[in-house]
Design an enzyme around this catalytic site. Structure first.
Site, PDB file in Angstrom:
ATOM      1  N   MET A   1       0.846  -1.196   0.000  1.00  0.00           N
ATOM      2  CA  MET A   1       0.000   0.000   0.000  1.00  0.00           C
ATOM      3  C   MET A   1       0.882   1.247   0.000  1.00  0.00           C
ATOM      4  O   MET A   1       0.426   2.341   0.326  1.00  0.00           O
ATOM      5  CB  MET A   1      -0.941  -0.008   1.214  1.00  0.00           C
ATOM      6  CG  MET A   1      -1.900  -1.203   1.181  1.00  0.00           C
ATOM      7  SD  MET A   1      -3.395  -0.965   2.142  1.00  0.00           S
ATOM      8  CE  MET A   1      -2.721  -0.713   3.769  1.00  0.00           C
TER       9      MET A   1
ATOM     10  N   HIS B   1       9.100   1.048   3.520  1.00  0.00           N
ATOM     11  CA  HIS B   1      10.205   1.078   4.470  1.00  0.00           C
ATOM     12  C   HIS B   1      11.099  -0.130   4.193  1.00  0.00           C
ATOM     13  O   HIS B   1      10.845  -0.901   3.247  1.00  0.00           O
ATOM     14  CB  HIS B   1       9.677   1.091   5.906  1.00  0.00           C
ATOM     15  CG  HIS B   1       8.652   0.034   6.191  1.00  0.00           C
ATOM     16  ND1 HIS B   1       8.955  -1.308   6.175  1.00  0.00           N
ATOM     17  CD2 HIS B   1       7.321   0.119   6.459  1.00  0.00           C
ATOM     18  CE1 HIS B   1       7.871  -2.007   6.446  1.00  0.00           C
ATOM     19  NE2 HIS B   1       6.851  -1.169   6.611  1.00  0.00           N
TER      20      HIS B   1
ATOM     21  N   HIS C   1       9.540  -3.548   3.358  1.00  0.00           N
ATOM     22  CA  HIS C   1       9.083  -3.742   1.979  1.00  0.00           C
ATOM     23  C   HIS C   1      10.278  -3.993   1.047  1.00  0.00           C
ATOM     24  O   HIS C   1      10.226  -4.865   0.173  1.00  0.00           O
ATOM     25  CB  HIS C   1       8.368  -2.485   1.463  1.00  0.00           C
ATOM     26  CG  HIS C   1       7.090  -2.166   2.165  1.00  0.00           C
ATOM     27  ND1 HIS C   1       6.947  -1.084   2.993  1.00  0.00           N
ATOM     28  CD2 HIS C   1       5.877  -2.783   2.145  1.00  0.00           C
ATOM     29  CE1 HIS C   1       5.707  -1.027   3.453  1.00  0.00           C
ATOM     30  NE2 HIS C   1       5.036  -2.061   2.959  1.00  0.00           N
TER      31      HIS C   1
ATOM     32  N   ASP D   1       8.581   9.165  -3.486  1.00  0.00           N
ATOM     33  CA  ASP D   1       9.635   8.555  -2.690  1.00  0.00           C
ATOM     34  C   ASP D   1       9.611   7.022  -2.839  1.00  0.00           C
ATOM     35  O   ASP D   1      10.651   6.371  -2.973  1.00  0.00           O
ATOM     36  CB  ASP D   1       9.426   8.966  -1.220  1.00  0.00           C
ATOM     37  CG  ASP D   1      10.590   8.557  -0.359  1.00  0.00           C
ATOM     38  OD1 ASP D   1      11.738   8.789  -0.784  1.00  0.00           O
ATOM     39  OD2 ASP D   1      10.356   7.969   0.724  1.00  0.00           O
ATOM     40  N   ASP D   2       8.402   6.457  -2.850  1.00  0.00           N
ATOM     41  CA  ASP D   2       8.260   4.998  -3.028  1.00  0.00           C
ATOM     42  C   ASP D   2       8.861   4.566  -4.368  1.00  0.00           C
ATOM     43  O   ASP D   2       9.575   3.564  -4.446  1.00  0.00           O
ATOM     44  CB  ASP D   2       6.777   4.586  -2.991  1.00  0.00           C
ATOM     45  CG  ASP D   2       6.159   4.774  -1.613  1.00  0.00           C
ATOM     46  OD1 ASP D   2       6.906   4.937  -0.635  1.00  0.00           O
ATOM     47  OD2 ASP D   2       4.912   4.770  -1.527  1.00  0.00           O
TER      48      ASP D   2
ATOM     49  N   GLN E   1      12.591   4.490  -4.294  1.00  0.00           N
ATOM     50  CA  GLN E   1      13.118   3.348  -3.523  1.00  0.00           C
ATOM     51  C   GLN E   1      12.964   2.035  -4.310  1.00  0.00           C
ATOM     52  O   GLN E   1      13.847   1.183  -4.287  1.00  0.00           O
ATOM     53  CB  GLN E   1      12.381   3.217  -2.198  1.00  0.00           C
ATOM     54  CG  GLN E   1      12.622   4.388  -1.257  1.00  0.00           C
ATOM     55  CD  GLN E   1      12.195   4.027   0.167  1.00  0.00           C
ATOM     56  OE1 GLN E   1      12.761   3.128   0.782  1.00  0.00           O
ATOM     57  NE2 GLN E   1      11.197   4.705   0.675  1.00  0.00           N
TER      58      GLN E   1
ATOM     59  N   LYS F   1       4.942  -9.956   9.261  1.00  0.00           N
ATOM     60  CA  LYS F   1       4.410  -9.097  10.323  1.00  0.00           C
ATOM     61  C   LYS F   1       2.881  -9.185  10.321  1.00  0.00           C
ATOM     62  O   LYS F   1       2.253  -9.209  11.357  1.00  0.00           O
ATOM     63  CB  LYS F   1       4.855  -7.646  10.159  1.00  0.00           C
ATOM     64  CG  LYS F   1       4.429  -6.801  11.357  1.00  0.00           C
ATOM     65  CD  LYS F   1       4.966  -5.411  11.294  1.00  0.00           C
ATOM     66  CE  LYS F   1       4.144  -4.543  10.384  1.00  0.00           C
ATOM     67  NZ  LYS F   1       2.759  -4.340  10.891  1.00  0.00           N
TER      68      LYS F   1
ATOM     69  N   SER G   1       6.808  -0.482  10.294  1.00  0.00           N
ATOM     70  CA  SER G   1       5.427  -0.401   9.823  1.00  0.00           C
ATOM     71  C   SER G   1       5.157   1.028   9.381  1.00  0.00           C
ATOM     72  O   SER G   1       5.671   1.980   9.996  1.00  0.00           O
ATOM     73  CB  SER G   1       4.468  -0.761  10.966  1.00  0.00           C
ATOM     74  OG  SER G   1       3.162  -0.317  10.670  1.00  0.00           O
ATOM     75  N   SER G   2       4.347   1.161   8.366  1.00  0.00           N
ATOM     76  CA  SER G   2       3.977   2.513   7.911  1.00  0.00           C
ATOM     77  C   SER G   2       3.278   3.250   9.039  1.00  0.00           C
ATOM     78  O   SER G   2       3.353   4.476   9.142  1.00  0.00           O
ATOM     79  CB  SER G   2       3.054   2.421   6.704  1.00  0.00           C
ATOM     80  OG  SER G   2       3.695   1.686   5.690  1.00  0.00           O
ATOM     81  N   ARG G   3       2.581   2.510   9.886  1.00  0.00           N
ATOM     82  CA  ARG G   3       1.798   3.150  10.957  1.00  0.00           C
ATOM     83  C   ARG G   3       2.681   3.662  12.101  1.00  0.00           C
ATOM     84  O   ARG G   3       2.196   4.401  12.951  1.00  0.00           O
ATOM     85  CB  ARG G   3       0.719   2.202  11.465  1.00  0.00           C
ATOM     86  CG  ARG G   3      -0.354   1.965  10.404  1.00  0.00           C
ATOM     87  CD  ARG G   3      -1.552   1.204  10.903  1.00  0.00           C
ATOM     88  NE  ARG G   3      -2.646   1.248   9.958  1.00  0.00           N
ATOM     89  CZ  ARG G   3      -2.956   0.295   9.073  1.00  0.00           C
ATOM     90  NH1 ARG G   3      -2.216  -0.800   9.008  1.00  0.00           N
ATOM     91  NH2 ARG G   3      -3.972   0.442   8.240  1.00  0.00           N
TER      92      ARG G   3
HETATM   93  O1  PAF Z   1      -0.192  -5.805   3.513  1.00  0.00           O
HETATM   94  C1  PAF Z   1      -0.605  -4.874   2.791  1.00  0.00           C
HETATM   95  O2  PAF Z   1       0.082  -3.877   2.552  1.00  0.00           O
HETATM   96  C2  PAF Z   1      -2.008  -4.974   2.196  1.00  0.00           C
HETATM   97  O3  PAF Z   1      -2.888  -5.591   3.056  1.00  0.00           O
HETATM   98  C3  PAF Z   1      -2.017  -5.654   0.808  1.00  0.00           C
HETATM   99  C4  PAF Z   1      -1.567  -7.098   0.895  1.00  0.00           C
HETATM  100  C5  PAF Z   1      -1.106  -4.895  -0.142  1.00  0.00           C
HETATM  101  C6  PAF Z   1      -3.439  -5.647   0.242  1.00  0.00           C
HETATM  102  O4  PAF Z   1      -3.928  -4.364   0.103  1.00  0.00           O
END
Ligand code: PAF
Length: 281
Positions: free
Chosen positions: A26, A30, A33, A73-74, A77, A145, A181-183
């Site tokens: 999404m 980071h 990913h 930025d994504d 990367q 995660k 995590s993005s959060r």
């Molecule tokens: O893990 C995520 O970032 C999302 O749940 C995914 C798998 C891209 C689906 O939107």
């Protein structure tokens, strides 16, 4: 790196590509990913990433609107990580009409995270099936995660006989143990200093179980209480079987995992630790 917002263009670009590996995301990427992108390269010849903030998997009080969007930025990367193609559709491209057909995961979608995020796993499974149909990868990678998500997607892929191998990537952590995590971006400086406690309590449970402790409910309660005493609002801490995330019936020799979700300020953080004898965990 090629960037394709349109399904038709992406399909054309993938037409003669060999062994395609997909890493759905999404965005707001980071190091976790990027580790998946590097791992993806070892599973095939063409690495495709996708970026799409999927409204279907967010509840009405979830963070869909404020989810960090950092597209340029994504892209930088992903290009630096050697990704070949990026699929980055807008909502009209992926959902040109209201989505009325869904993948409805079984009971597991209402447990653990599903209990606190109704409809989340159905939204995830639906968009991932759609991405699979569009990209038609031979392999797809998802981070561990999101342990429950990985299980739901693995089971969906198997039960729907999709010719795709699902691979889990290890969780990447900051030096103090906090899972990336993005959060984490929602945490204040004080909360960020507190946040590694989540991983510490899970590690402690893992060590206790490996040392022979079998009072699982008590371990879960104590961990949740410790978090809440330090300002968290805990949704769950749960020791489950790795294979199906169901409650283990001790004595059990089956591999276990301890999972948790807890809110710290504006961030809802999830984490898990696999309890594997011999790994030191
Ligand atoms: O893990 C995520 O970032 C999302 O749940 C995914 C798998 C891209 C689906 O939107």
């Amino acid at each position: 790196m090629q960037i394709h917002p349109l399904i038709s263009d992406l399909r054309l670009a993938l037409k003669n590509r060999a062994r395609i590996v997909l890493v759905p995301t999404m965005g707001n990427l980071h190091a976790g990913h990027l580790a998946l992108m590097t791992q993806a390269r070892t599973h095939g010849d063409t690495v495709v990433a996708s970026i799409f903030v999927n409204r279907l998997q967010f509840g009405p009080s979830d963070d869909f609107e404020r989810y960090p969007r950092t597209f340029q930025d994504d892209c930088d990367q992903l290009a630096a990580a050697g990704v070949d193609l990026l699929f980055a559709p807008n909502e009209a491209e992926l959902y040109p009409e209201p989505q009325e057909y869904y993948i409805e995961p079984p009971q597991i979608q209402h447990q653990l995270d599903g209990e606190f995020r109704p409809g989340h796993f159905r939204g995830v499974a639906t968009v991932v099936l759609k991405l699979f149909n569009i990209v038609q990868p031979q392999v797809a990678l998802f981070g561990k995660k999101d342990y429950q998500q990985l299980l739901v997607l693995r089971n969906m892929t198997r039960q729907m006989a999709l010719p795709i191998t699902i691979v889990g990537g290890e969780t990447v952590r900051a030096d103090d143990g906090l899972a990336l995590s993005s959060r984490n971006a929602y945490l204040s400086a004080t909360e960020r200093a507190e946040a590694p406690r989540l991983q510490r309590v899970l590690q402690r449970i893992s060590s206790a179980v490996l040392a022979g402790e079998r009072e699982f409910a008590q371990l879960e309660r104590e961990a949740a209480a410790e978090l809440d005493q330090h300002g968290w609002k805990t949704d769950y801490v749960a020791i489950r079987r790795q294979a199906d995330l169901q409650v283990p019936r001790p004595p059990t020799e089956q591999p276990l995992v301890v999972l948790a979700a807890s809110r710290l300020g504006a961030a809802r953080l999830i984490d898990n630790v696999e309890i594997n004898a011999g790994t030191g965990r």
